[in-house]
Design an enzyme around this catalytic site. Structure first.
Site, PDB file in Angstrom:
ATOM      1  N   HIS A  89       0.824  -1.211   0.000  1.00 17.96           N
ATOM      2  CA  HIS A  89       0.000   0.000   0.000  1.00 17.96           C
ATOM      3  C   HIS A  89       0.858   1.260   0.000  1.00 17.96           C
ATOM      4  CE1 HIS A  89       0.766  -1.204   4.167  1.00 17.96           C
ATOM      5  NE2 HIS A  89       0.660   0.061   4.515  1.00 17.96           N
TER       6      HIS A  89
ATOM      7  N   LEU B  84      -1.194  -8.392   2.659  1.00 14.56           N
ATOM      8  CA  LEU B  84      -0.041  -8.301   3.554  1.00 14.56           C
ATOM      9  C   LEU B  84       0.456  -9.671   4.012  1.00 14.56           C
ATOM     10  CD1 LEU B  84      -1.087  -5.197   5.672  1.00 14.56           C
ATOM     11  CD2 LEU B  84       0.636  -5.331   3.854  1.00 14.56           C
TER      12      LEU B  84
ATOM     13  N   ASN C 240       6.154   1.727  12.418  1.00 15.59           N
ATOM     14  CA  ASN C 240       5.578   3.060  12.650  1.00 15.59           C
ATOM     15  C   ASN C 240       4.442   3.034  13.678  1.00 15.59           C
ATOM     16  OD1 ASN C 240       3.196   2.265  11.280  1.00 15.59           O
ATOM     17  ND2 ASN C 240       3.947   3.031   9.328  1.00 15.59           N
TER      18      ASN C 240
ATOM     19  N   LYS D  41       4.504   7.391  11.476  1.00 18.13           N
ATOM     20  CA  LYS D  41       3.610   7.454  10.331  1.00 18.13           C
ATOM     21  C   LYS D  41       3.290   8.913  10.031  1.00 18.13           C
ATOM     22  CE  LYS D  41      -0.155   4.534   8.652  1.00 18.13           C
ATOM     23  NZ  LYS D  41      -1.049   3.418   9.054  1.00 18.13           N
TER      24      LYS D  41
ATOM     25  N   SER E 162       4.570 -39.254  -0.401  1.00 18.20           N
ATOM     26  CA  SER E 162       3.189 -39.489  -0.819  1.00 18.20           C
ATOM     27  C   SER E 162       2.868 -38.844  -2.159  1.00 18.20           C
ATOM     28  CB  SER E 162       2.215 -38.968   0.242  1.00 18.20           C
ATOM     29  OG  SER E 162       2.284 -39.749   1.419  1.00 18.20           O
TER      30      SER E 162
ATOM     31  N   GLU F 170       2.522 -24.487   3.817  1.00 18.56           N
ATOM     32  CA  GLU F 170       2.026 -24.399   2.444  1.00 18.56           C
ATOM     33  C   GLU F 170       2.079 -22.992   1.868  1.00 18.56           C
ATOM     34  OE1 GLU F 170       0.533 -28.113   4.259  1.00 18.56           O
ATOM     35  OE2 GLU F 170       0.375 -26.005   4.889  1.00 18.56           O
TER      36      GLU F 170
ATOM     37  N   ASP G  46      -8.692 -42.326   5.334  1.00 20.24           N
ATOM     38  CA  ASP G  46      -8.165 -41.181   6.078  1.00 20.24           C
ATOM     39  C   ASP G  46      -9.245 -40.202   6.495  1.00 20.24           C
ATOM     40  OD1 ASP G  46      -5.559 -41.956   6.238  1.00 20.24           O
ATOM     41  OD2 ASP G  46      -4.894 -40.826   4.488  1.00 20.24           O
TER      42      ASP G  46
END
Length: 615
Positions: free
Chosen positions: A68, A117, A177, A239, A335, A356, A413
């Site tokens: 941003h 973010l 900030n 800021k 696997s 992940e 499973d």
């Protein structure tokens, strides 16, 4: 630049951030103003970058994780001579390259799209890994983070991975900030709170006043001299720095300054400083990238082969033919079968462990450096990284993702391990390709084809073995399909993919014994789907039956239905899918319980044919 010039450059970046946001009537000037001195010192004294040759292999890499704060980035581009002032004030306007959050689709100097973010540092880790282990060059990766985004778990996945890999070519700069969007951040200006966390993951930490250009300069020098571990510079900033009306004040996030001209005057007015950014060192000779004839594995007709096994063998073969292919694993390589690639090409295999988000981010970072990554884990677990996949598409990144153990067919499973949403998830991604092979030879061909595609490519593989129905010389164009049963007397068309293809064939044979001819089409390309074949099947048989080991929403059935959403006559369409919450059971029991085995297909087909006769 010396102290006074650096301070003036910082003020120029603030002024231009205010100007760009004021011209747009929107943006994040205060978030840009806090980090202006940090960027000024980096740009003037430490970054090595040729803006005329962004592809230069020795260029340092800069990632604006706090996307941003794009006005600051664009102000820096102007100072470096990459853009003109006239373009700066087109910020956020229709047709401008200077979007609200930067993307490499628009600007060649942007490494990855940010704005969601917590993504810049994970992608930076991927770029740094590429530099260390693949490119083998000494470029540095600089990542500017905001303190708010350090609440994201993905940041700490990245921090741990960078520490574990000893990425001393990675330097994170945190603009502390203390103010987020709605108020103070969790730790405010407590730099030590952040330092303890990074130190726990093996980082070298430096705490500074983020508005003291000399201290910033020394901190960057210290970071560059640190070996064996990544460095984080924790910079205390304010800021809206430099404008009393907004400095360190709440409630002003994401808003242009209301009195922009007064603020510019308070900052000392516009400046036209030009920075001559240091050029990178001469590019080292590129790592040897082999290109050999591709020898894919082949499987005999009737042989029982799991598509995950075929994937592993095909990926290893592709790695032998193409030295730019890399493989990444989420600690399930035994696997998913990515371990086949790891054994054959250990120098291009990357273990990302059970993280992940970092897995996908590493792939994005490596793709940004020109590598062709294949990242694999269970299909169900890729849902954790969906935002990274979404942002990879925003970047225009070319990555290959492979989800194994999909659907109820994995068996005992239970539902936590069953990818039943993955086709919908990946179909929804902009510009994606979604492939779902049913046998070993088809899998091998599609694995190779993925390497030459653009955008996000997803391949769904299965745990259980299935019969090989295609010969090794069969071709499978992306966007195509295979008609496996067909006659002039077909009364409906069964559309299947993956594990349901053998079930559909068995059902067709059983129905044929009763004099009911049905067409069977293997829709291995779920996106793009073969609209021509579907339209012809609808016209010739009048009724379509989709069967998929996936939830009814967003998968194969929806892909077929969308073909007929353009106003043409819509055929009768019935969809068999997993509509209940499965439990633990054997694979064949799971398929039967969901109504997607040959028995379920036969029952549905008979009902449809009877209804068609009544009509």
């Amino acid at each position: 630049m010396k102290t006074a010039e650096l301070a003036e450059l910082g003020q120029q970046l603030r002024v231009d951030s205010v100007r760009a946001s004021a011209a747009a009537g929107s943006g994040h000037p205060t978030s840009s103003m806090s980090a202006a001195d940090l960027v000024a010192v980096l740009l003037a004294n430490h970054l090595r970058y040729d803006f005329e040759r962004p592809e230069h292999s020795a260029n340092d890499r800069f990632v604006l994780s706090k996307g941003h704060a794009s006005p600051l980035l664009y102000a820096a581009y102007k100072a470096a001579g990459a853009i003109e002032d006239g373009e700066l004030v087109t910020f956020r306007k229709l047709g401008s390259r200077l979007e609200g959050h930067p993307t490499p689709r628009r600007l060649p100097w942007v490494e990855t799209a940010t704005g969601s973010l917590g993504q810049g540092l994970p992608v930076g880790v991927g770029i740094a890994l590429a530099g260390k282990r693949l490119d083998r060059t000494d470029y540095r990766v600089w990542v500017l983070c905001g303190d708010s985004e350090l609440a994201e778990g993905s940041v700490w996945e990245a921090a741990e991975h960078a520490g574990f890999e000893s990425l001393d070519n990675l330097i994170a700069i945190v603009d502390v900030n203390r103010l987020g969007q709605r108020g103070p951040t969790r730790h405010g200006h407590d730099l030590d709170a952040y330092a303890r966390r990074f130190q726990a993951f093996g980082w070298h930490t430096i705490e500074i006043d983020g508005h003291d250009v000399d201290k910033i300069d020394r901190a960057y020098g210290e970071a560059l001299s640190t070996t064996g571990q990544p460095t984080v510079i924790l910079a205390r900033t304010l800021k809206g720095k430099g404008v009393a009306a907004v400095e360190d004040r709440e409630g002003l996030h994401g808003k242009p300054l209301t009195e922009a001209e007064d603020a510019i005057a308070e900052l000392g007015g516009p400046r036209e400083l030009h920075v001559r950014v240091s050029e990178p060192q001469a590019a080292a000779a590129p790592s040897s990238v082999t290109t050999e004839p591709l020898q894919l594995p082949s499987f005999d007709l009737g042989e029982e082969v799991a598509t995950r096994d075929a994937f592993g063998k095909a990926l290893a073969a592709l790695g032998a033919a193409r030295g730019d292919v890399v493989a990444l694993d989420g600690e399930v390589g035994d696997s998913t079968r990515t371990e086949e690639f790891g054994k054959a090409h250990p120098d291009r295999f990357f273990e990302c462990y059970i993280a992940e988000q970092q897995l996908v981010a590493t792939a994005v970072g490596m793709a940004a450096r020109g590598w062709v990554p294949y990242a694999s884990t269970f299909a169900a677990f890729l849902s954790r990284a969906h935002d990274f996949v979404r942002m990879a598409a925003v970047s225009g990144s070319g990555i290959n993702l492979v989800g194994s153990h999909a659907g109820v067919s994995i068996g005992q499973d239970g539902p936590s391990q069953m990818g039943l949403e993955d086709l919908a998830m990946f179909r929804s991604v902009y510009g994606s390709t979604v492939l779902y092979p049913c046998d070993g030879n088809q899998t091998a061909k599609l694995v190779a084809a993925m390497a030459g595609l653009d955008g996000i490519r997803y391949l769904r593989t299965s745990r259980g073995k299935s019969p090989v129905i295609y010969g090794p010389d069969e071709e499978f164009p992306v966007g195509g399909s295979k008609t496996l049963r067909s006659s002039d007397d077909d009364r409906l068309t069964v559309l299947a993919a993956g594990v349901t293809v053998p079930e559909a064939l068995a059902a067709a044979d059983r129905l044929a014994e009763d004099g009911i001819r049905v067409r069977v089409v293997d829709l291995y390309s779920v996106k793009p789907v073969d609209a021509e074949t579907l339209s012809r099947a609808a016209e010739e048989t009048g009724c379509l039956l989709t069967v998929e080991d996936h939830h009814a929403e967003g998968g194969l059935g929806d892909a077929v239905a969308e073909v007929f959403g353009d106003g043409r006559p819509v055929p009768r369409l019935v969809r068999l899918a997993v509509r209940t919450m499965p439990g633990s059971a054997a694979p064949d029991e799971q398929l039967h319980a969901a109504g997607i085995d040959s028995v379920g297909i036969v029952a549905a087909a008979r009902m449809l044919v009877e209804e068609a006769v009544v009509r």
